[in-house]
Design a protein around this motif. Structure first.
Motif, PDB file in Angstrom:
ATOM      1  N   ASN A  65     -49.458   3.392 -73.628  1.00 19.52           N
ATOM      2  CA  ASN A  65     -49.144   2.015 -74.032  1.00 19.52           C
ATOM      3  C   ASN A  65     -50.088   1.079 -73.305  1.00 19.52           C
ATOM      4  N   PRO A  66     -51.047   0.504 -74.011  1.00 20.37           N
ATOM      5  CA  PRO A  66     -52.019  -0.377 -73.343  1.00 20.37           C
ATOM      6  C   PRO A  66     -51.384  -1.612 -72.715  1.00 20.37           C
ATOM      7  N   LEU A  67     -50.160  -1.977 -73.128  1.00 20.91           N
ATOM      8  CA  LEU A  67     -49.506  -3.134 -72.511  1.00 20.91           C
ATOM      9  C   LEU A  67     -49.023  -2.829 -71.097  1.00 20.91           C
ATOM     10  N   TRP A  68     -48.946  -1.552 -70.754  1.00 18.44           N
ATOM     11  CA  TRP A  68     -48.324  -1.186 -69.481  1.00 18.44           C
ATOM     12  C   TRP A  68     -49.274  -0.477 -68.530  1.00 18.44           C
ATOM     13  N   ASP A  69     -49.956   0.558 -69.012  1.00 19.40           N
ATOM     14  CA  ASP A  69     -50.708   1.414 -68.092  1.00 19.40           C
ATOM     15  C   ASP A  69     -51.964   1.895 -68.786  1.00 19.40           C
ATOM     16  N   ASN A  70     -53.121   1.595 -68.193  1.00 10.62           N
ATOM     17  CA  ASN A  70     -54.394   2.007 -68.764  1.00 10.62           C
ATOM     18  C   ASN A  70     -54.979   3.223 -68.060  1.00 10.62           C
ATOM     19  N   SER A  71     -54.189   3.912 -67.242  1.00  7.74           N
ATOM     20  CA  SER A  71     -54.703   5.063 -66.510  1.00  7.74           C
ATOM     21  C   SER A  71     -54.730   6.292 -67.401  1.00  7.74           C
ATOM     22  N   ASP A  72     -55.267   7.375 -66.850  1.00 10.80           N
ATOM     23  CA  ASP A  72     -55.352   8.635 -67.589  1.00 10.80           C
ATOM     24  C   ASP A  72     -54.155   9.529 -67.324  1.00 10.80           C
ATOM     25  N   TYR A  73     -53.210   9.054 -66.550  1.00 15.10           N
ATOM     26  CA  TYR A  73     -52.104   9.923 -66.141  1.00 15.10           C
ATOM     27  C   TYR A  73     -50.800   9.566 -66.834  1.00 15.10           C
ATOM     28  N   ASN A  74     -50.925   8.912 -67.969  1.00 18.52           N
ATOM     29  CA  ASN A  74     -49.747   8.533 -68.751  1.00 18.52           C
ATOM     30  C   ASN A  74     -48.844   7.567 -67.979  1.00 18.52           C
ATOM     31  N   VAL A  75     -47.596   7.425 -68.405  1.00 19.64           N
ATOM     32  CA  VAL A  75     -46.735   6.392 -67.841  1.00 19.64           C
ATOM     33  C   VAL A  75     -45.726   7.020 -66.893  1.00 19.64           C
ATOM     34  N   ARG A  76     -45.631   6.437 -65.683  1.00 18.51           N
ATOM     35  CA  ARG A  76     -44.676   6.912 -64.671  1.00 18.51           C
ATOM     36  C   ARG A  76     -43.901   5.710 -64.169  1.00 18.51           C
ATOM     37  N   LEU A  77     -42.586   5.745 -64.377  1.00 14.57           N
ATOM     38  CA  LEU A  77     -41.731   4.612 -64.048  1.00 14.57           C
ATOM     39  C   LEU A  77     -40.640   5.018 -63.070  1.00 14.57           C
ATOM     40  N   ILE A  78     -40.227   4.049 -62.281  1.00 16.48           N
ATOM     41  CA  ILE A  78     -39.016   4.188 -61.483  1.00 16.48           C
ATOM     42  C   ILE A  78     -38.155   2.957 -61.752  1.00 16.48           C
TER      43      ILE A  78
END
Length: 593
Positions: free
Chosen positions: A282-295
């Motif tokens: 999701n480009p609105l949240w995370d532009n990294s290569d490691y996908n999205v990680r949330l807490i």
């Protein structure tokens, strides 16, 4: 000849009375404008009174023009020779519209033609002006103080399912149903309306989640808050990767026991945290290569909202939502929180400084259970849902039944695309609130808090008094004064013009004329007319053409005794009035009263 001022005075009085009626009509309608209509009877009588005033004005103006027409009739007859058919039309035109079709009337009595036409059009004022008062619905606002639903998070009635020693082992069915309705509808459960249209502000404390990127948590609160002998991780980062892991191995080789499209964990020792990993982008949240990680961390939250009803449909506008304190206690403390301070908790006035809220614990419990598990694809491309050791179809996952599945962090994963044949079959657009998975989970937690205002066990114990603005549609009078004033003004002006015409005719005649039968009787004493009327004394229609086309003129005619008298005579036998008529002759020939 002398002028009798009885009819002119009456005409002036009628004209002035009509003006007064018109002014009264305007004042009456103006007094009603923007005032409420309380009943149908009130509305009907307002129109009746207005119609009555319009009829008074109309009758006065038309009667004035009738007096003018009589004077103009005799003025025309004294100046021109007119056929008997034309004279008939002159006497009938005020009451018979067929008279307007007579050619002599149009050509020889133009002023009378115009005056009569005005008298026929003028009654329209009695149609137009009453309709300038109408009834329009307007929204009004009244302010009252009413009892509204509120919160009592210290009241655990119906919330928990108890274990053997009195600890909390689950969430009660009513709370579970509220939560299920909230996540499946992607909105809060609406309250029954206090009023069909109303609004009020409400401030309170309640639970909500704040979801942050793992990298933010690492920078602010990465230290372990648990006993590492029981939970074998030394930091939040280590716990995240230990419980969630990356969606693919560092070498890019898939590990079937660890890969996922969506995976969550809510370790009991991690102080009300929910760990979430997704394989989507999701480009609105995370532009990294490691996908999205949330807490996502449970917080005590300050709410200030505006609750509004429009035609019975509730909406909630968040004026402000402020995260206060993170709920820094573990699952074991939450399970046994019912033994602390008789279940009271910090968000309520009777909290007694308690730091653990049983209802907050059960909120975290139900969210953790809702999100827990893993969505993945197997070796043959099936989309599955795993919870513990149980593997089911992905459609069984509660999160699959919510709007969270529409967030790009999930559906934008490669495995998800392959499992759904690169179509949007499983996607319902615009249900990912806020555009990101983090915002959607936060929104869901707030909507669940709003849904608790409908919690049945709190309806009698969790209320507060609040100032409520009640909007209601009421009928008000609306007055179109421009139309009324323009209609009356036009009528008065043309009637005034007719009065001027009547005055000129009166001066020209030198006496007050009348269209009464006596006037006809006294002005037709002429042997020539007697011979013309032989064998036609009924006066029936249609009139013989020979009589109809005979031209007469009103003036001085000579009698057999070589005397003159005023009256109708054949054209060529009549001379205009040149000198006053003797009183005794005038009475006989021209007076009607």
């Amino acid at each position: 000849m002398t002028i009798s001022w009885q009819d002119p005075a009456l005409a002036i009085a009628l004209f002035v009375g009509s003006i007064l009626a018109a002014v009264g009509h305007h004042i009456y309608y103006a007094s009603l404008e923007n005032t409420p209509v309380y009943s149908e009877t009130q509305q009907v009588w307002a129109i009746r009174i207005g119609t009555g005033l319009a009829l008074l004005a109309r009758c006065g103006l038309v009667a004035t023009i009738g007096i003018v027409a009589a004077q103009q009739t005799w003025a025309t007859l004294g100046q021109k020779a007119v056929s008997i058919g034309g004279i008939d039309s002159m006497f009938e035109v005020m009451g018979n519209p067929w008279a307007f079709l007579n050619k002599d009337l149009l050509l020889r009595a133009r002023r009378l033609y115009v005056v009569a036409g005005i008298s026929w059009i003028l009654p329209l004022v009695a149609v137009v002006t009453p309709a300038t008062l109408s009834v329009s619905p307007l929204v009004t606002q009244d302010h009252t103080v009413a009892k509204v639903p509120y919160y009592n998070f210290s009241n655990t009635d119906g919330w928990p399912i108890f274990g053997g020693r009195g600890y909390y082992s689950g969430v009660g069915p009513e709370v579970a149903r509220l939560f299920t309705t909230t996540y499946t509808s992607n909105s809060f459960v609406p309250q029954p309306p206090l009023f069909p249209n109303a609004s009020y502000d409400l401030s309170f404390w309640g639970p909500s989640y704040k979801c942050s990127n793992l990298s933010e948590i690492i920078q602010t609160k990465n230290a372990a808050t648990w006993d590492s002998t029981s939970f074998n991780y030394t930091s939040v980062e280590a716990a995240f990767y230990g419980e969630i892991g990356p969606p693919t191995s560092p070498t890019g080789v898939l590990d079937a026991t660890k890969t996922y499209i969506f995976k969550t964990a809510a370790p009991e020792l991690m102080n009300n945290m929910i760990l979430i990993g997704t394989a989507g982008f999701n480009p609105l949240w995370d532009n990294s290569d490691y996908n999205v990680r949330l807490i996502c961390q449970l917080y005590n939250t300050s709410y200030n909202v505006n609750i509004r009803y429009d035609n019975g449909i509730q909406s909630i506008k968040e004026n402000s939502v402020e995260y206060l304190e993170a709920q820094e206690w573990d699952g074991d403390s939450g399970m046994n929180s019912g033994f602390l301070n008789n279940g009271s908790c910090a968000p309520d006035p009777e909290a007694n400084n308690a730091t653990i809220c049983p209802t907050y614990y059960m909120t975290h419990y139900i969210f953790g259970d809702f999100l827990a598990g893993r969505i993945l694809t197997n070796a043959i491309g099936e989309l599955l849902y795993q919870k513990g050791d149980t593997m089911l179809g992905a459609g069984s996952a509660p999160v699959f039944q919510s709007g969270l599945m529409d967030c790009p962090e999930i559906w934008n994963a490669t495995d998800f695309h392959e499992a759904t044949q690169l179509t949007s079959t499983f996607q319902t657009f615009n249900r990912c609130r806020g555009g990101t998975l983090a915002a959607a989970i936060e929104d869901l937690s707030r909507n669940f808090t709003y849904s608790l205002m409908t919690y049945r066990n709190w309806q009698n114990v969790a209320t507060t008094m609040a100032p409520v603005t009640v909007s209601s549609s009421r009928n008000f009078y609306s007055y179109n004064q421009q139309t009324l004033l323009a209609s009356y003004l036009a009528s008065i002006i043309v009637t005034l013009g007719c009065i001027i015409i009547g005055y000129m005719a009166l001066r020209s005649n030198g006496y007050t004329g009348s269209t009464a039968f006596s006037s006809v009787l006294l002005t037709t004493r002429n042997p020539d007319l007697d011979r013309l009327a032989e064998n036609n004394t009924l006066g029936q229609k249609p009139l013989l053409e020979s009589i109809r086309d005979t031209k007469l003129r009103f003036g001085m005619i000579r009698t057999r005794e070589c005397e003159t008298q005023p009256g109708f005579g054949l054209d060529g036998t009549v001379t205009p009035f040149e000198k006053p008529v003797p009183t005794q002759v005038r009475k006989r020939g021209t007076e009607s009263r």
